[in-house]
Design an enzyme around this catalytic site. Structure first.
Site, PDB file in Angstrom:
ATOM      1  CG  ASP A  13       7.795  -0.378  -9.848  1.00  0.00           C
ATOM      2  OD1 ASP A  13       6.804  -0.110  -9.074  1.00  0.00           O
ATOM      3  OD2 ASP A  13       7.862  -0.909 -10.905  1.00  0.00           O
ATOM      4  CG  HIS A  41       5.854   5.695  -3.430  1.00  0.00           C
ATOM      5  ND1 HIS A  41       5.612   7.011  -3.082  1.00  0.00           N
ATOM      6  CD2 HIS A  41       6.099   5.482  -4.492  1.00  0.00           C
ATOM      7  CE1 HIS A  41       6.237   7.771  -4.147  1.00  0.00           C
ATOM      8  NE2 HIS A  41       6.419   6.670  -5.155  1.00  0.00           N
TER       9      HIS A  41
END
Length: 431
Positions: A13, A41
């Protein structure tokens, strides 16, 4: 031209989608080399459009780029088709997506086993996403997996699935009291799904190496992060693949000597999803501030991310393990309006100081952060486009992270948009 690897340097992340999107217009190929739909993503285009991708490489949003799902990825056919359909409905050209014939297919029994095993693990569960990723990789290593190319030969496919279900159904029925899966039904459903992607199946390793021989640029895009690597992460609280730089070569078929740049992605603070040690985790108003201001919710799981201060120990470890040459620092703007910004520069374990990653998981679980505090800044930095546009205290913070991490901070994200980036060094320029 050489290949370039893009690596998450924390627990995932970090903003890898933003980095890929920034570089995508200057490369010819983007390759996803490991993981499955257990990661996501997020890409924000200049138009303000927001895309969340789980299996398909971020380069799909850049015209003219060929995207490859590499052999190291495990592919859920249903998720793949849903993601393709969602992109096409929003006007994205998906014809530039290829799938390695050697990638493994994630089957319904992988998901079923993943969910029941995690449920029965109780207090010992590791926080899996429940999407079948681990069981699929288990079958790959046990040489019982189903490859993408198998859908091209229905007889071989049926034989492999029947063989796999002889064991899987025993586990599901006799151990976990679940319903058995019918082999014929599984085969029929998969062949129906394959009609939507079999025209994309390719000898990816051949195509990628031929592209490099034509002096085209290949960007290898990892998912998750270094500390989730099955070998180098905080085991057992890790994923089932190798998001590190070594995994890029294995998961794409590109030899390691063809990789010359390793771009690590670092968030300006630290986050983690799921269980596992996290030395700088915050449980106070600062943690709540980072979570709210940074929008820290998992793209794939929807789970709230745990938040903490920047950990230079794991950044330095990531530099070493991956051979990182450059860093892309993301979400620096989130730290605006803080009076001071602590950086973890080391740990104490049972009263003893260390500046290196602990060797054992019991040690990292007991690690207490040693902080160095830098003065914060109050200015809005989201409009900065040059390093000198940043307030002096923000520049000092970046330079200190660079010193501690051991690699040059070449790019800095000051907002979610593609254009909200400061480039200090062009990572695609010849060295």
């Amino acid at each position: 031209m050489p290949a370039i690897v893009l690596i998450g340097a924390q627990w995932g992340d970090e903003g890898k989608g933003k980095a890929t999107d920034l570089l995508g217009g200057r490369v010819q190929w983007v390759v996803r080399y490991q993981g499955g739909n257990n990661a996501g993503h997020t890409v924000v285009l200049p138009t303000g459009e927001n895309f969340a991708l789980h299996l398909i490489p971020s380069g799909i949003l850049t015209p003219g780029v060929t995207n490859v799902i590499g052999n190291g990825v495990v592919v859920d056919p249903g998720v793949l088709l849903t993601e393709l359909r969602g992109l096409e409905e929003r006007g994205v050209d998906t014809e530039r997506l290829l799938i390695s014939a050697d990638a493994h297919l994630l089957m319904p029994y992988h998901v079923a086993i993943d969910k029941v095993v995690e449920r029965y693990a109780g207090s010992k569960k590791i926080g899996t996403t429940g999407r079948g990723i681990g069981p699929c990789y288990q079958d790959k290593i046990a040489r019982q997996g189903i490859r993408v190319a198998d859908v091209l030969d229905p007889a071989v496919l049926a034989e492999k699935i029947e063989g796999a279900l002889e064991l899987k159904n025993q586990v599901l029925v006799k151990i976990y009291n679940r319903k058995a899966l019918e082999p014929a039904e599984v085969v029929e459903n998969l062949l129906e799904q394959a009609e939507g992607f079999k025209h994309r199946i390719a000898d990816a390793r051949l195509l990628l190496n031929q592209a490099l021989e034509r002096d085209e640029i290949v960007l290898l895009e990892g998912s998750q992060g270094t500390l989730l690597d099955v070998d180098h992460g905080t085991y057992p609280y890790v994923t089932s693949s190798n998001p590190t730089a070594g995994g890029a070569s294995v998961g794409s078929g590109i030899g390691p000597t063809r990789i010359t740049t390793v771009l690590g992605i670092l968030k300006a603070y630290t986050t983690r999803v799921g269980s596992g040690p996290f030395p700088t985790e915050l449980f106070d108003e600062h943690g709540a501030y980072l979570a709210k201001t940074g929008g820290e919710v998992g793209v794939t799981t929807g789970r709230a991310r745990r938040c903490g201060w920047f950990d230079a120990v794991i950044a330095r470890y990531a530099t070493r393990v991956n051979g990182i040459t450059d860093y892309f620092l993301t979400k620096l703007d989130v730290l605006s309006s803080l009076e001071t910004v602590p950086i973890c520069v080391g740990y104490t374990i049972d009263g003893k100081r260390t500046d290196e990653m602990p060797m054992t998981q019991s040690d990292i679980a007991r690690a207490e952060p040693v902080y160095e505090e830098l003065p914060g800044w109050w200015e809005d930095i989201s409009g900065a486009r040059e390093f000198d546009d940043l307030p002096a205290k923000a520049r000092d913070y970046v330079l200190r992270l660079e010193e501690l991490a051991g690699a040059h901070v070449s790019c800095i994200g000051v907002g979610p948009g593609r254009d909200q980036t400061i480039v200090r060094r062009d990572v695609l320029a010849p060295s």
